[in-house]
Design an enzyme around this catalytic site. Structure first.
Site, PDB file in Angstrom:
ATOM      1  CB  SER A  66      -0.897   0.024   1.244  1.00 31.26           C
ATOM      2  OG  SER A  66      -1.766  -1.086   1.226  1.00 31.26           O
ATOM      3  CD  GLU A  67       0.344   6.650  -2.981  1.00 33.27           C
ATOM      4  OE1 GLU A  67      -0.874   6.471  -3.110  1.00 33.27           O
ATOM      5  OE2 GLU A  67       0.966   7.511  -3.611  1.00 33.27           O
ATOM      6  CD  GLU A 106       0.166   8.107   2.759  1.00 31.39           C
ATOM      7  OE1 GLU A 106       0.256   7.884   1.544  1.00 31.39           O
ATOM      8  OE2 GLU A 106       1.152   8.241   3.490  1.00 31.39           O
ATOM      9  CB  THR A 128       0.049   2.573  15.297  1.00 33.05           C
ATOM     10  OG1 THR A 128      -0.389   2.832  13.970  1.00 33.05           O
ATOM     11  CG2 THR A 128       0.069   1.070  15.524  1.00 33.05           C
ATOM     12  CG  ASP A 140      -5.503  -2.459   7.906  1.00 38.45           C
ATOM     13  OD1 ASP A 140      -5.847  -1.878   6.846  1.00 38.45           O
ATOM     14  OD2 ASP A 140      -4.516  -3.207   7.989  1.00 38.45           O
ATOM     15  NE  ARG A 142      -3.419  -1.820   4.993  1.00 40.42           N
ATOM     16  CZ  ARG A 142      -2.224  -2.283   5.344  1.00 40.42           C
ATOM     17  NH1 ARG A 142      -1.163  -1.946   4.642  1.00 40.42           N
ATOM     18  NH2 ARG A 142      -2.087  -3.074   6.373  1.00 40.42           N
TER      19      ARG A 142
END
Ligand SMILES: [Zn+2]
Length: 220
Positions: A66-67, A106, A128, A140, A142
């Protein structure tokens, strides 16, 4: 895989746009660009040929990455995305394989501004995971449907996945990709991100060593 200028397989979540060869500091790669029909993001499959010159196929070494603008372009030490991407590109340059580079993800999917807001909360001591939750955001978010669609376009249904992230494995398998094994990608541990990696191991299920030494690292 199609050599047509652009193509779309019915039902695929991605539309193939173009293929071109790009020389890099890691080696020369075939880059195939795709438009994500769900998110409109522009993704890239970076392809390294095998030592015998053939293209990766079933059983290929694959990194789904992932970018991460802060980690890859700015050299941020808050995460290990930059060293991971470099190591993955070096690996596929040497052994053959594919890096599926997903854009628009991101900060595990929360976006650049929210990611920096989460960093701000981490200055007050949140880890985090809790920083995302404090912002009312998922840990998360994604999604890997686009990655599965790209792999399908490449004719790859079975992969050796360069990752320690069981959730990534689960999602790819949910989208019809068989993950034969997780291949550890251990790079990029620094004093600045040891706590971040501990959280990924202890609270998010990543398969990481119990004691992370600076100079080593772990794949997301
Ligand atoms: Zn990162």
């Amino acid at each position: 895989m199609s050599d047509a200028l652009t193509s779309s397989t019915p039902g695929s979540p991605v539309h193939f746009e173009v293929s071109t060869n790009v020389p890099t500091t890691h080696g020369t790669f075939q880059m195939r660009a795709y438009r994500d029909l769900v998110t409109s993001a522009e993704h890239v499959a970076i392809i390294g040929t095998l030592p015998d010159g053939s293209l990766p196929s079933d059983g290929a070494l694959v990194r789904v990455h992932s970018e991460c603008l802060t980690g890859e372009a700015f050299g941020s030490l808050k995460c290990e995305c930059g060293p991971q991407l470099d190591a993955a590109l070096d690996t596929i340059a040497a052994e053959g394989g594919v890096v599926v580079y997903l854009r628009g993800q991101e900060g595990r999917g929360i976006g650049l501004i929210n990611k920096l807001k989460a960093y701000r909360l981490q200055e007050d001591g949140l880890d985090t995971l809790d920083a995302n939750l404090a912002l009312g955001l998922p840990a998360d978010s994604r999604a890997y449907g686009g990655a599965a669609g790209i792999l399908a376009d490449l004719g790859i249904t079975r992969v050796r996945l360069l990752s320690n992230n069981p959730e990534k494995r689960r999602q790819l398998e949910e989208h019809g990709i068989t993950v034969e094994s997780l291949v550890p990608l251990v790079v990029g541990v620094s004093p600045q991100n040891a706590g971040y990696l501990d959280t990924k191991r202890d609270r998010m299920g990543h398969e990481l060593p119990a004691h992370l030494e600076a100079g080593a690292g772990a794949a997301g």
